[in-house]
Design an enzyme around this catalytic site. Structure first.
Site, PDB file in Angstrom:
ATOM      1  N   LYS A  70       0.796  -1.230   0.000  1.00  0.00           N
ATOM      2  CA  LYS A  70       0.000   0.000   0.000  1.00  0.00           C
ATOM      3  C   LYS A  70       0.835   1.291   0.000  1.00  0.00           C
ATOM      4  O   LYS A  70       0.370   2.320  -0.478  1.00  0.00           O
ATOM      5  CB  LYS A  70      -0.942   0.019   1.208  1.00  0.00           C
ATOM      6  CG  LYS A  70      -2.096  -0.955   1.119  1.00  0.00           C
ATOM      7  CD  LYS A  70      -3.019  -0.772   2.321  1.00  0.00           C
ATOM      8  CE  LYS A  70      -4.219  -1.699   2.246  1.00  0.00           C
ATOM      9  NZ  LYS A  70      -5.168  -1.432   3.352  1.00  0.00           N
ATOM     10  N   ASP A 106     -10.121   2.965   2.350  1.00  0.00           N
ATOM     11  CA  ASP A 106     -10.291   2.318   3.659  1.00  0.00           C
ATOM     12  C   ASP A 106     -11.042   3.217   4.637  1.00  0.00           C
ATOM     13  O   ASP A 106     -11.971   2.789   5.329  1.00  0.00           O
ATOM     14  CB  ASP A 106      -8.933   1.928   4.256  1.00  0.00           C
ATOM     15  CG  ASP A 106      -8.313   0.727   3.559  1.00  0.00           C
ATOM     16  OD1 ASP A 106      -9.079  -0.112   3.042  1.00  0.00           O
ATOM     17  OD2 ASP A 106      -7.074   0.628   3.538  1.00  0.00           O
TER      18      ASP A 106
END
Length: 283
Positions: A70, A106
């Site tokens: 990420k 997220d």
């Protein structure tokens, strides 16, 4: 039927075999009759650069990134949206003919999950944990107009480091706590408690939760981002206190819906993702 015209999306991670994203996205493609397919790509640590280059050259439309990629993926993108830049991590990439743009869904997923139960604007929120998920969620909460965010972590210094980063981007009240009497005191008037730690996650579902029912009140909303098991020890404690419990499937679903929308311009019904996910989890 997959043809030369089928749009390709996927998720890159190491490991990636147990990702729950493919069944959710593929169910939505089928439901909406979109000629796309979503597949998992096992990309080992150290191989991300050629993998992203390959994805661009093969005309892949979009990707999700999971552990451990990420942060590194940012090096191989042309631009980041505001939220991904603040967080310093990307879980969604959209490719066009000319560029690759990074997003982080997220935090959006977590906020939308909580807002099924209560609006976050102006609320006091405590986040357990100070890792990547806590960072994504706390930045998104500040952008959503919360009144106060407290980061509580076993290592207080780590919580305070995250607090310092958050303070640079918002006028909201932000502070850090240890997991001690201070946390118990602050919980008395907290509106939302979010667990971003792996405490209670399978196969350690019998771990003692950090916050127990005697520390909660009945107006509290408790969100555990752990989704296996569906009812963690923390959520059981919330039930004992009469607090409202939100399990981790909600964040997983909403972050996926946000990625889907970024790639296609369409947001599928929540029920399509939810049904596919529950089937995959065996419920």
């Amino acid at each position: 039927m997959i043809t030369g015209k089928t749009g390709l999306m996927g998720i890159m991670g190491d490991p990636v075999e147990h990702s729950l994203s493919p069944p959710m996205h593929n169910a939505a493609f089928q439901q909406l009759k979109l000629d796309h397919v979503y597949v998992p790509f096992h990309v080992k640590r150290g191989n991300l650069a050629p993998a992203i280059l390959g994805a661009r050259n093969m005309g892949i439309k979009g990707l999700n990134l999971t552990i451990p990629h990420k942060i590194e993926v940012i090096n191989y993108l042309d631009e980041l949206d505001e939220v991904a830049e603040l967080i310093g991590a990307v879980n969604t990439v959209k490719f066009t003919e000319t560029n690759a743009v990074g997003y982080n869904t997220d935090g959006v997923g977590a906020v939308k999950a909580i807002e099924e139960a209560t609006p976050v604007k102006g609320k006091k929120i405590i986040i357990l944990g100070a890792g990547g998920a806590a960072r994504a969620i706390s930045f998104q909460l500040l952008l959503s107009g919360v009144g106060e965010v407290l980061i509580a972590n076993r290592t207080r210094e780590k919580a305070c480091n995250l607090r310092d980063d958050l303070k640079e981007t918002s006028m909201a009240s932000v502070d850090c706590l240890g997991l001690d009497d201070e946390l118990t005191w602050e919980l008395k008037d907290t509106d939302v408690l979010i667990n971003t730690t792996p405490v209670g996650m399978h196969p350690h579902q019998d771990d003692e939760p950090v916050v127990t029912s005697d520390m909660m009140h009945s107006d509290l909303v408790v969100n555990d981002i752990v989704y296996n098991p569906l009812e963690t020890g923390l959520l059981r404690e919330a039930g004992k206190a009469g607090a409202q419990a939100i399990n981790g499937t909600k964040m997983l679903i909403y972050q996926g819906l946000e990625s889907f929308s970024i790639w296609t311009g369409v947001t599928p019904p929540v029920e399509v993702f939810e049904t596919a996910l529950m089937r995959e989890l065996g419920y």
